[in-house]
Design an enzyme around this catalytic site. Structure first.
Site, PDB file in Angstrom:
ATOM      1  N   GLU A 167       0.825  -1.219   0.000  1.00 54.70           N
ATOM      2  CA  GLU A 167       0.000   0.000   0.000  1.00 54.70           C
ATOM      3  C   GLU A 167       0.860   1.271   0.000  1.00 54.70           C
ATOM      4  O   GLU A 167       0.845   2.063   0.941  1.00 54.70           O
ATOM      5  CB  GLU A 167      -0.961  -0.003   1.193  1.00 54.70           C
ATOM      6  CG  GLU A 167      -1.966  -1.139   1.134  1.00 54.70           C
ATOM      7  CD  GLU A 167      -2.878  -1.207   2.355  1.00 54.70           C
ATOM      8  OE1 GLU A 167      -3.908  -1.903   2.282  1.00 54.70           O
ATOM      9  OE2 GLU A 167      -2.555  -0.570   3.379  1.00 54.70           O
ATOM     10  N   GLU A 183      -6.597  -7.693  -0.979  1.00 54.45           N
ATOM     11  CA  GLU A 183      -7.088  -7.681   0.398  1.00 54.45           C
ATOM     12  C   GLU A 183      -8.529  -7.196   0.436  1.00 54.45           C
ATOM     13  O   GLU A 183      -8.892  -6.263  -0.277  1.00 54.45           O
ATOM     14  CB  GLU A 183      -6.273  -6.726   1.287  1.00 54.45           C
ATOM     15  CG  GLU A 183      -4.851  -7.108   1.560  1.00 54.45           C
ATOM     16  CD  GLU A 183      -4.172  -6.101   2.487  1.00 54.45           C
ATOM     17  OE1 GLU A 183      -4.892  -5.416   3.248  1.00 54.45           O
ATOM     18  OE2 GLU A 183      -2.942  -5.984   2.435  1.00 54.45           O
TER      19      GLU A 183
END
Length: 673
Positions: free
Chosen positions: A154, A310
């Protein structure tokens, strides 16, 4: 070394999630792999936060536990997405390189004990990141368990911009390359305003906190610089891995939930787009935000299948109110992503952590264990995805595109705009929601893309628009396209300078109208517009329009623009340009778009309320994914065989309350993009 395949070598849909076995004793690993097999897991991401356990001191490596783990997973038929752990450097790194810490805009130096703590411009961080990526690839490139590489985690979250001395030095180099001279920089930034002229490169600093508003062009460039630096870190690690490994390499985006990075640029650098998506608890229609994230992920990947890296089985732990998912909601979420192009459904994480900041985050194997609703749903989803193996590789086609421009969003979010209520995310979602309800599949695009394959293009929030991109949109209309532009668009150029000719000037030819003045409403005030004798409620925003050839379809009733044009339609070449100068409520936007659809040759699907429909197109069959978000069973006029139940129908498919159907139908050709 060249990449051998654009997709991991897996059979069927990938299913699994992040696996952090370093948090558990080895005997638990054996229990985990047995339960993974029971649940249908075939892919796990490992090593993402394990830097300190692999490189135990600078240049000293211990791979023994990773060797054992990968061998165990391979022996049990579970493939690995191997991560580089560079999102969280270890304690020894900061002890050895204290100058590599992030500094915030207000001058605070970030401490250790979290994630995203290192300056992306610090040479020591770049060197250490490449070193560990290289050693991992050298050791595991040929390990039979490893089918994909996962760089970092991320990017830009939780820390994007860095104002450290290393960042400022890199910033100056970036500016020299971008502008070439101080004269060009001064012109681009409009430094004549407030006496900001620069005469020496060494005097150019980062746009740190100041007594008043900082030069907006400088801040926009710093956002571009930050994105460039983050991407350079990814590229350095990717290239280090590629020296030894030929598996696909990715990193996990956060699509519409983090706008630190320009995903259009990132999409060109990864082998496969992957995204992390989490429902936002206050959003009572989270399925719409989910669909936006999925469509954006597919779009930045050029329409190719992508990875849901995710999402959560139930509640997360980092929101003010962490709402658990209702029974069946996890499957609906997962299969919506699949319907919109994902060929991998993964979660954070496999086993719930007992310690640390995310111990209250849901997992595939929750604290409640296997005798729990969540684990039963996880196992059922694994079975369903196995039944959907033939869907893999099919593509989504869209008839409409919505413009999504990160640079425009960065610029619009700066200070001192005409109204604090201006919100690009809200406008994009408003337009997207109506198309979602009408069953019209959407791609996202940049204004400079080839848009010729779309019947309809919408620009809900294109505050920044270059003259070149405006020419592209104008050509799209002239070629027969239907373009809808919402308010506060085409206001500034790439330097956040108002266009010559004023607001909306670059689109004057396509829209046949210009904006003389912005007329925001006071907060809480409402007014109306009349559209074909239908009175529609508006709020927040109006404009003083001057028509130059366009047809006026609606006028303001009340408010500061009373009696003035509000919605216009302009014929240009073979196409039509619409301008909506205000914020209608949902019913008003629906009424406007109904008329727009007629120009674009689109017909709403007429779906029952709460039913979501999207189609994936394959060579031998189409797959219609029907997701019922309502509390009652609904029927859709789709004939075929539901792959989840084996039920065949000659006329319609009934979808249970809160249920999903994936219906195989004969293939269709053409249409959409």
């Amino acid at each position: 070394m060249t990449q051998s395949s654009p997709w991991p070598q897996l059979d069927g849909i990938a299913y699994g999630g992040d696996y952090n076995p370093e948090q558990w004793p080895v005997e638990t690993w054996h229990e985990d792999v047995a339960l993974m097999r029971e649940a249908g897991v075939n892919l796990v991401s490992v090593g993402i936060f394990s830097w300190g356990l692999i490189e135990t001191a600078e240049g000293v490596f211990d791979f023994s536990w990773m060797d054992e783990l990968l061998d165990l997973l391979h022996a049990n038929g579970i493939h690995v997405d191997l991560g580089t752990p560079t999102a969280s450097p270890p304690a020894w790194f900061f002890a050895n390189h204290p100058d590599a810490r992030v500094v915030t805009r207000d001058g605070t130096t970030m401490g250790f004990g979290s994630r995203g703590m290192a300056s992306h411009s610090a040479p020591a961080y770049r060197e250490a990141s490449v070193r560990i990526a290289t050693e991992l690839a050298r050791r595991y490139a040929t390990h039979p368990a490893v089918v994909m590489w996962h760089v970092h985690n991320e990017y830009g979250v939780p820390v994007g911009e860095d104002y450290s001395p290393h960042a400022v030095a890199a910033w100056r180099l970036w500016l020299r390359e971008r502008y070439g001279s101080l004269d060009a920089l001064n012109a681009a930034w409009g430094t004549a305003f407030w006496g900001q002229h620069y005469g020496e490169w060494e005097h150019v600093g980062a746009p740190a906190a100041a007594p008043s508003v900082v030069n907006p062009a400088q801040r926009l460039d710093f956002a571009r610089f930050t994105d460039h630096q983050l991407r350079a870190c990814f590229i350095a690690e990717r290239d280090a891995i590629r020296q030894y490994a030929d598996q696909p390499i990715t990193t996990n985006f956060m699509a519409n939930q983090s706008q630190t990075t320009d995903l259009w640029a990132w999409g060109r650098e990864v082998d496969i787009v992957s995204d992390d998506h989490y429902l936002w608890a206050p959003d009572r229609e989270g399925e719409i935000g989910l669909a936006i994230a999925a469509d954006l992920s597919r779009s930045v990947g050029g329409g190719k299948p992508w990875i849901l890296m995710e999402h959560s089985t139930s509640a997360v732990n980092w929101q003010p109110q962490n709402v658990a998912k209702r029974p069946g909601e996890m499957a609906r979420n997962s299969l919506t992503h699949l319907g919109r192009g994902a060929d991998a459904i993964l979660f954070f994480q496999w086993r719930a952590s007992r310690s640390g900041a995310e111990k209250f985050h849901s997992a595939m194997l929750p604290h409640a264990g296997t005798d729990s609703r969540v684990f039963r749903e996880v196992t059922a989803l694994g079975s369903d995805l196995a039944a959907l193996a033939e869907v893999r590789g099919s593509r989504v086609r869209a008839d409409a595109a919505i413009l999504w421009d990160f640079e425009s969003f960065w610029a619009q979010d700066l200070e001192w705009r005409p109204s604090d209520l201006l919100d690009h995310d809200e406008r994009v979602r408003a337009y997207y929601t109506q198309l979602w309800r009408d069953g019209i599949t959407v791609d996202f695009a940049l204004p400079g893309h080839d848009l010729s394959g779309y019947s309809l293009v919408l620009a809900p929030a294109q505050y920044l628009l270059t003259t070149r991109d405006a020419a592209n949109l104008t050509a799209y209309v002239a070629g027969g396209g239907t373009l809808v532009v919402s308010y506060f668009s085409a206001v500034v150029d790439e330097n956040d300078a108002v266009h010559e000719g004023g607001y909306l000037a670059p689109l004057g030819e396509a829209l046949g109208v210009r904006v003389e003045e912005f007329l925001p409403l006071r907060e809480g005030d409402v007014a109306a517009i009349d559209l074909d004798d239908e009175r529609l409620t508006i709020d927040q925003w109006s404009e003083d329009l001057r028509v130059d050839g366009a047809e006026v379809l609606a006028r303001y009733v009340g408010g500061p623009a009373d009696g003035a044009p509000a919605v216009t339609r302009n014929t240009h070449g073979a196409g039509v340009g619409w301008y909506v100068s205000t914020r209608p409520d949902a019913a008003g936007l629906a009424a406007i778009l109904t008329r727009v659809y007629a120009d674009a040759g689109l017909t709403p699907a007429g779906l029952p309320a709460g039913l979501e429909r999207v189609t994936r197109h394959g060579r031998d069959a189409d797959y219609v994914v029907l997701v019922n978000h309502s509390d009652a069973a609904v029927a859709a006029p789709v004939a075929g065989t539901d792959l989840l139940t084996g039920t065949a129908s000659d006329d319609e498919t009934v979808v249970a309350a809160g249920g999903v159907a994936v219906v195989r139908t004969p293939p269709t050709r053409g249409g959409g993009r």
